[in-house]
Design a protein around this motif. Structure first.
Motif, PDB file in Angstrom:
ATOM      1  N   UNK A  62     -37.771  20.859  38.544  1.00  0.00           N
ATOM      2  CA  UNK A  62     -36.691  21.780  38.866  1.00  0.00           C
ATOM      3  C   UNK A  62     -36.973  23.120  38.204  1.00  0.00           C
ATOM      4  N   UNK A  63     -36.566  24.186  38.871  1.00  0.00           N
ATOM      5  CA  UNK A  63     -36.804  25.529  38.355  1.00  0.00           C
ATOM      6  C   UNK A  63     -36.210  25.681  36.958  1.00  0.00           C
ATOM      7  N   UNK A  64     -37.001  26.211  36.050  1.00  0.00           N
ATOM      8  CA  UNK A  64     -36.526  26.474  34.695  1.00  0.00           C
ATOM      9  C   UNK A  64     -36.504  25.285  33.768  1.00  0.00           C
ATOM     10  N   UNK A  65     -36.918  24.105  34.231  1.00  0.00           N
ATOM     11  CA  UNK A  65     -36.878  22.935  33.349  1.00  0.00           C
ATOM     12  C   UNK A  65     -38.136  22.886  32.491  1.00  0.00           C
ATOM     13  N   UNK A  76     -30.270  11.483  27.230  1.00  0.00           N
ATOM     14  CA  UNK A  76     -31.198  12.622  27.198  1.00  0.00           C
ATOM     15  C   UNK A  76     -32.502  12.295  27.928  1.00  0.00           C
ATOM     16  N   UNK A  77     -32.982  11.059  27.760  1.00  0.00           N
ATOM     17  CA  UNK A  77     -34.199  10.640  28.453  1.00  0.00           C
ATOM     18  C   UNK A  77     -34.019  10.623  29.957  1.00  0.00           C
ATOM     19  N   UNK A  78     -32.865  10.125  30.414  1.00  0.00           N
ATOM     20  CA  UNK A  78     -32.581  10.120  31.858  1.00  0.00           C
ATOM     21  C   UNK A  78     -32.452  11.536  32.399  1.00  0.00           C
ATOM     22  N   UNK A  79     -31.832  12.416  31.639  1.00  0.00           N
ATOM     23  CA  UNK A  79     -31.723  13.807  32.061  1.00  0.00           C
ATOM     24  C   UNK A  79     -33.101  14.447  32.197  1.00  0.00           C
ATOM     25  N   UNK A  80     -33.958  14.202  31.222  1.00  0.00           N
ATOM     26  CA  UNK A  80     -35.305  14.765  31.278  1.00  0.00           C
ATOM     27  C   UNK A  80     -36.080  14.207  32.470  1.00  0.00           C
ATOM     28  N   UNK A  81     -35.938  12.902  32.703  1.00  0.00           N
ATOM     29  CA  UNK A  81     -36.659  12.271  33.801  1.00  0.00           C
ATOM     30  C   UNK A  81     -36.185  12.788  35.155  1.00  0.00           C
ATOM     31  N   UNK A  82     -34.905  13.111  35.271  1.00  0.00           N
ATOM     32  CA  UNK A  82     -34.368  13.478  36.576  1.00  0.00           C
ATOM     33  C   UNK A  82     -34.467  14.973  36.873  1.00  0.00           C
ATOM     34  N   UNK A  83     -35.191  15.702  36.076  1.00  0.00           N
ATOM     35  CA  UNK A  83     -35.341  17.139  36.311  1.00  0.00           C
ATOM     36  C   UNK A  83     -36.510  17.445  37.234  1.00  0.00           C
ATOM     37  N   UNK A  84     -36.591  16.689  38.301  1.00  0.00           N
ATOM     38  CA  UNK A  84     -37.600  16.977  39.321  1.00  0.00           C
ATOM     39  C   UNK A  84     -37.027  16.597  40.675  1.00  0.00           C
ATOM     40  N   UNK A  85     -37.521  17.249  41.702  1.00  0.00           N
ATOM     41  CA  UNK A  85     -37.067  16.937  43.055  1.00  0.00           C
ATOM     42  C   UNK A  85     -37.361  15.484  43.406  1.00  0.00           C
ATOM     43  N   UNK A  86     -38.528  15.003  43.023  1.00  0.00           N
ATOM     44  CA  UNK A  86     -38.908  13.625  43.323  1.00  0.00           C
ATOM     45  C   UNK A  86     -37.957  12.613  42.711  1.00  0.00           C
ATOM     46  N   UNK A  87     -37.617  12.813  41.446  1.00  0.00           N
ATOM     47  CA  UNK A  87     -36.711  11.885  40.766  1.00  0.00           C
ATOM     48  C   UNK A  87     -35.333  11.894  41.408  1.00  0.00           C
TER      49      UNK A  87
END
Length: 153
Positions: A62-65, A76-87
């Motif tokens: 994701x932009x800016x991540x 926090x781990x789930x948030x980091x993992x989901x910062x992509x279009x694929x996720x």
């Protein structure tokens, strides 16, 4: 690529929901919903997940991540993992498949004692829009609409 997969999985789910809500509940229709929609969503999910986790495709951050750290099982781990279009698309496909499966179960469960389709529609639409809320509402309502709790399987 991820937007196209998002669009495709949404169409599959919408077709499945439309069949479940609008078409007669013949075995062929239920079979098509189960295997043609839910099964296809599950297959898409597996291919996307394996491709993403196996680094076979670019997750498109994701932009800016920030770069993704090693996965940690936490909020926090789930948030980091989901910062992509694929996720996001993989996670959304997971929701689509399970919500439609819950809707199919509700429909079959309601059909057994002959609960009217008009009565079923609000529960199905609620499950379509806010999955667990619709399922929970059906679990409560089934006790009052003739469905038997011992027949949950």
């Amino acid at each position: 690529m991820w937007q196209a997969l998002f669009d495709i999985t949404n169409v599959i789910a919408l077709v499945g929901w439309a069949m479940l809500i609008l078409l007669p509940r013949r075995e062929s229709v239920l079979f098509a919903v189960l295997y043609g929609a839910i099964g296809l969503l599950c297959a898409c999910y597996i291919v996307m997940l394996v491709s993403l986790v196996g680094n076979l495709v670019d997750p498109v951050p994701a932009a800016g991540s920030l770069p993704q750290p090693e996965f940690e099982y936490s909020v926090q781990g789930l948030m980091a993992m989901s910062r992509s279009e694929g996720a996001i698309v993989v996670g959304w496909t997971h929701y689509l498949a399970f919500d439609l499966f819950a809707g199919l179960w509700i429909a079959r469960d309601a059909d057994k004692p002959g609960v009217s389709r008009l009565v079923q529609v609000p529960f199905l639409l609620a499950t379509f829009m806010v999955g667990p809320m619709g399922l929970f509402a059906w679990l409560i309502a089934r006790a009052f609409l003739g469905a038997r709790a011992d027949d949950a399987g």
